[in-house]
Design a protein around this motif. Sequence first.
Motif, short mmCIF file in Angstrom:
data_model
loop_
_atom_site.label_atom_id
_atom_site.label_comp_id
_atom_site.label_asym_id
_atom_site.label_seq_id
_atom_site.Cartn_x
_atom_site.Cartn_y
_atom_site.Cartn_z
N LEU A 30 -7.71 12.55 -48.11
CA LEU A 30 -9.06 12.03 -47.97
C LEU A 30 -9.40 11.84 -46.49
O LEU A 30 -8.76 11.05 -45.79
N ALA A 73 -11.33 10.35 -43.77
CA ALA A 73 -12.18 9.16 -43.62
C ALA A 73 -12.06 8.59 -42.21
O ALA A 73 -12.09 7.37 -42.03
N GLN A 76 -18.23 5.85 -44.41
CA GLN A 76 -17.21 5.83 -45.47
C GLN A 76 -16.83 4.42 -45.90
O GLN A 76 -16.26 4.23 -46.97
N LEU A 121 -15.85 5.52 -49.59
CA LEU A 121 -14.63 6.31 -49.70
C LEU A 121 -13.90 6.09 -51.01
O LEU A 121 -13.07 6.90 -51.42
N GLU A 122 -14.20 4.97 -51.69
CA GLU A 122 -13.50 4.66 -52.94
C GLU A 122 -13.93 5.55 -54.10
O GLU A 122 -13.19 5.70 -55.07
N VAL A 177 -4.55 9.26 -46.94
CA VAL A 177 -5.86 8.87 -46.43
C VAL A 177 -5.83 8.87 -44.90
O VAL A 177 -4.94 8.27 -44.30
N LEU A 186 -7.50 7.59 -41.66
CA LEU A 186 -8.38 6.48 -41.27
C LEU A 186 -8.61 6.50 -39.76
O LEU A 186 -7.83 7.08 -39.01
N ASP A 246 -13.77 15.42 -47.98
CA ASP A 246 -14.57 14.50 -47.18
C ASP A 246 -14.80 13.20 -47.95
O ASP A 246 -15.37 13.23 -49.04
N ALA A 247 -14.40 12.07 -47.34
CA ALA A 247 -14.71 10.78 -47.96
C ALA A 247 -16.22 10.62 -48.12
O ALA A 247 -16.71 9.87 -48.97
N ALA A 248 -16.98 11.34 -47.31
CA ALA A 248 -18.44 11.27 -47.33
C ALA A 248 -19.05 12.07 -48.48
O ALA A 248 -20.28 12.18 -48.58
N PRO A 291 -18.96 11.43 -52.12
CA PRO A 291 -18.47 10.51 -53.15
C PRO A 291 -18.52 11.07 -54.57
O PRO A 291 -17.73 10.67 -55.42
N LYS A 320 -22.80 15.92 -49.12
CA LYS A 320 -22.17 15.07 -48.10
C LYS A 320 -23.17 14.04 -47.61
O LYS A 320 -24.27 14.40 -47.19
#
Length: 235
Positions: free
Chosen positions: A9, A11, A25, A35-36, A53, A55, A107-109, A111, A215
Amino acid sequence: MGSRNIAVLMAAGKGTRAGGGVPKQFMVVGGRMLLEYALHTFQRHPAIDGIAVVLPPGCQEAVRERLRQGYPKICAFAEGGDERFRSSWAAVQLFAGRAADNLLLHDAARPLLAPRTVSDIIGALRHCEAAVAAVPATDTVLHAGNDSLVTEVPARATLWYAQTPQGFRAGLLQRAFERHFRHPEISPTDESGLVHHYCPETDIRIVPGTADNFKVTYPADIARLRSVLRHESRV
Ligand code: CTP
Ligand code: MG
């Protein structure tokens, strides 16, 4: 141990275009951090064996702890870099000894990832070493030089918008990155571009993405996300 399917992921971005007090995120939308949403999809997907992940540098231990508690498939964290490909490289290095693993970078973006898309990427990786979610282009795409003069108008039927997940055999992605760092020739914006350039012999399979898998880039995308979530809870 055989090969595993690992979700990565992404993020570690700054979320400049989305604005707001925190990177997008980490914004809370519909009761959870952006991001969840994708984390939840990977956590629940039966074919995903682990989640890494990426970060931002200096991200607090409390954030990692909270994520670990909520999503037990998380097996690693990496510290991202300034550019996206630095962040993905940080994650890819975690799997240096695991060339046969499949890495699904997401991409965490984005969802609203459909479990079906994850299955399709993993399915494609049984037959090839690289697969990317994409949707057919709906606008004509123009190729132009710095002078804004059109040099080419590729036939729209041959054009796709790339999304994520993008799935690769870990060994292939390592090779592509190593070639890039040895002789940088392009500035890759995503991993399919990186692999296509540095490992041109590799087939990269397109699997169908979805319109919902957009996104979150600008503030208007947050509004769009809220509206989709509201609509979903009604049906
Ligand atoms: N990303 C990352 N590391 C970076 C840049 C981006 O992990 N150095 C991640 C983002 O967190 C995001 C995804 O890659 O989930 C897609 O990137 P983008 O939409 O460009 O996000 P940001 O770079 O954060 O946003 P902006 O470009 O507006 O600053
Ligand atoms: Mg960016």
